[in-house]
Design a protein around this motif. Structure first.
Motif: not given
Lengths: 185, 422
Positions: B283-286, B317-340
């Protein structure tokens, strides 16, 4: 079986009412029976009230539509057809009556949770018994009656957790003694 | 004339007294429980194994996961088997054969070997000629969680079908109203049945959808159960060998391989495992989120996670989450988009497809993860998963298998549909 008994009594009253009709001149007039009382059974005694309005023929039979409240078990509003057969016994006016109809839940009849929904429905309403009435003035009486009344209430709880629509159905058939005191005009 | 008490009236009184006496006073309560359940139909293991081959095609009824290999689509029929569909011309896909495989919900393909679960076992099937599939090996008890509670493990018999039954039981009125898993039947776990298919990855393997629980990377096949990662050595494709099993924690749902990493979608987050040692992922990141169902796909820099609520998924919760995984050890939330009610998703270049429940299939421009924009919505397609590859979006929906040509993103066209038989 209980419904059959009420139906049988209704037939008896109707049959009795038909006796002797050919021998009399028909006098038809509006009549109203209004009563309060109680119903008693296995559950706690509860208040009941009714108004029945219809026509009386020759002062010896009556047919009308009744509406009331019945607080036994859960409060419901009965709506029914009423038939009475009046006869005299030693100067006392006695009557047989039979009612049949439906009733309606007055409180919350629907509820739901995350996993289930519940619907309570009032089903049939039946009442039959005997009474007597005492003349106050012309065409006005006070009356007492004693009968056996039945109302049925069902509750259906449907599970929404699965697509299978599983459900519990609870049916309460409430057979009670009814006592009424009222005024008829 | 009044009727007096006579011989006519007397019987009425007697009758009334009889009726009242019979009526008595009592509250009679009756209670029933009406339920449907599925009763298994069995065949001997010998019979079932003899029939694991390319049989005559069958209509698609309850589609599960999809997999593309070459010109063929392999479409899981949940718990029944695998449709083999010749997709040489996506405009006219042809249902060519059906591999009867009871208990099958997941598939993966390496070289010419198709791996499929067969209840608790893994079966390796040679599909060099998809119309003449031949079993090469059974690997037993790889998926012990696929055992159906209520049925003894009996190696001599296999459940081949389920018959829906309805039954009404009389109960005591004092009994509580609780969900009952009736003995003698099974209420299907919709999550097990519904999550199915994965995305573009490495190695000479096929392409699966984002809901897949099988992933192939080089010499290993990784499969997630609800709590563990099973690793199977497939260095010799036709001879899979059990390698190891790693406990992951509860709530694992999907697996998505990308280069030397595995992205695991769980109902409380996304987990990234490194494959520096393929036999022993680390396991690298969570990235944790609210409890929800959440398939995941990824590219070099970003992971895309859809979260959706529901009875099995829990949460709201119903949404799309975009995560930045350039630092694989520490994924960061970039933005969420509401979905149905988003489920499966697929990405090809800057085009992102999301299956958004009753809202249908949605196509987004994901060139800028901070500003993902809707290009087109295909309403009326209750899609569950999608594979976007080679300008064809293969969409599995409740009513069929759709194929869209997205070579021109501004003018995406439906080119074919294999309808589900109702």
């Amino acid at each position: 079986m209980i419904q059959i008994r009420y139906f049988a009594l209704l037939l008896v009253v109707a049959f009795s009412a038909s006796q002797g009709q050919a021998q009399v001149k028909k006098i038809v007039r509006f009549s109203s029976y209004n009563s309060v009382g109680f119903v008693a059974g296995a559950s706690p005694v509860a208040f009941a009230a009714q108004t029945i309005n219809g026509v009386e023929l020759n002062d010896d039979w009556f047919a009308g539509i009744g509406f009331g409240t019945d607080n036994y078990f859960t409060n419901t509003l009965p709506l029914f057809v009423d038939v009475k057969k009046v006869f005299e016994w030693k100067k006392i006016k006695l009557f047989l009556y039979a009612d049949g109809g439906v009733h309606f839940i007055t409180g919350i009849s629907k509820s739901s949770t995350t996993y289930s929904s519940s619907v309570t429905k009032a089903r049939e309403y039946l009442d039959a018994g005997i009474g007597c009435k005492f003349k106050i003035v012309s065409n006005q009486h006070v009356f007492l009656s004693l009968g056996n009344t039945l109302k049925t209430i069902t509750t259906k709880e449907t599970f929404t957790y699965t697509d299978n629509s599983d459900y519990y159905l609870t049916r309460n058939k409430l057979s009670r003694i009814s006592f009424k005191i009222g005024y008829q005009f | 004339m009044k009727i007096t008490v006579t011989k006519k009236i007397l019987p009425l009184g007697i009758a009334l007294l009889f009726l009242l006496q019979q009526g008595c006073v009592k509250d009679v309560c009756s209670k029933t429980f009406t339920y449907t359940y599925f009763q298994p139909l069995y065949k001997t293991t010998q019979e079932v194994r003899a029939n694991i081959k390319s049989n005559a095609p069958k209509p698609v009824v309850n589609p599960g996961k999809i997999y593309i290999k070459g010109n063929y689509i392999y479409l899981n029929e949940i718990d029944k088997g695998i449709h083999i569909i010749d997709n040489s011309n996506p405009a006219t896909p042809v249902n060519k054969a059906f591999i009867d495989l009871p208990g099958n919900v997941d598939i993966a393909i390496k070289e010419n070997i198709l791996y499929a679960d067969f209840y608790t076992d893994l079966v390796a099937i040679d599909i060099s000629n998809p119309l003449n599939a031949v079993v090469k090996k059974y690997l037993e008890n790889v998926f012990p969680m696929r055992y159906y509670y209520g049925y003894s493990v009996d190696s001599s018999r296999v459940i081949t079908d389920w018959v829906k039954k309805t039954k009404t039981d009389n109960l005591e009125c004092s009994s509580g109203n609780v969900m009952i898993m009736q003995g003698g039947g099974v209420l299907f776990n919709a999550m097990d049945a519904g999550l199915a298919s994965a995305g573009p990855k490495a190695s000479p393997v096929g392409i699966s959808g984002s809901l897949a629980r099988f992933a192939l990377v080089d010499d290993y096949m990784y499969s997630v159960s609800s709590d563990s990662l099973k690793i199977t050595n497939v260095s010799l494709a036709s001879n899979p060998l059990k390698a190891s099993s790693t406990w992951l924690g509860w709530g694992m749902e999907t697996i998505y391989p990308f280069k030397d990493k595995l992205f695991l979608g769980a109902n409380d987050g996304m987990f990234i495992y490194g494959l520096q040692n393929p036999a022993n992922p680390v396991k690298l990141g969570t990235f944790t989120h609210v409890r929800s169902c959440d398939p995941v796909i990824a590219d070099d820099n970003y992971a895309y996670v859809t979260l959706h609520s529901g009875t099995f998924c829990q949460g709201f919760t119903n949404q799309l989450e975009v995560l930045n995984i350039q630092n694989i050890l520490s994924p960061q939330l970039v933005k969420t988009y509401p979905m149905t009610s988003p489920s499966g998703l697929g990405k090809d270049g800057n085009l992102l497809f999301i299956c958004d429940g009753k809202d249908g299939l949605k196509l987004f421009n994901a060139a800028n993860p901070n500003a993902i924009t809707l290009i087109k919505q295909f309403a009326g397609v209750e899609a569950t998963d999608v594979i976007a590859w080679n300008n064809i979006a293969l969409v599995i929906a409740t009513d069929g298998l759709y194929q869209y040509d997205y070579s021109n993103a501004a003018d995406v066209k439906l080119i074919s549909k294999i309808a589900v038989e109702k």
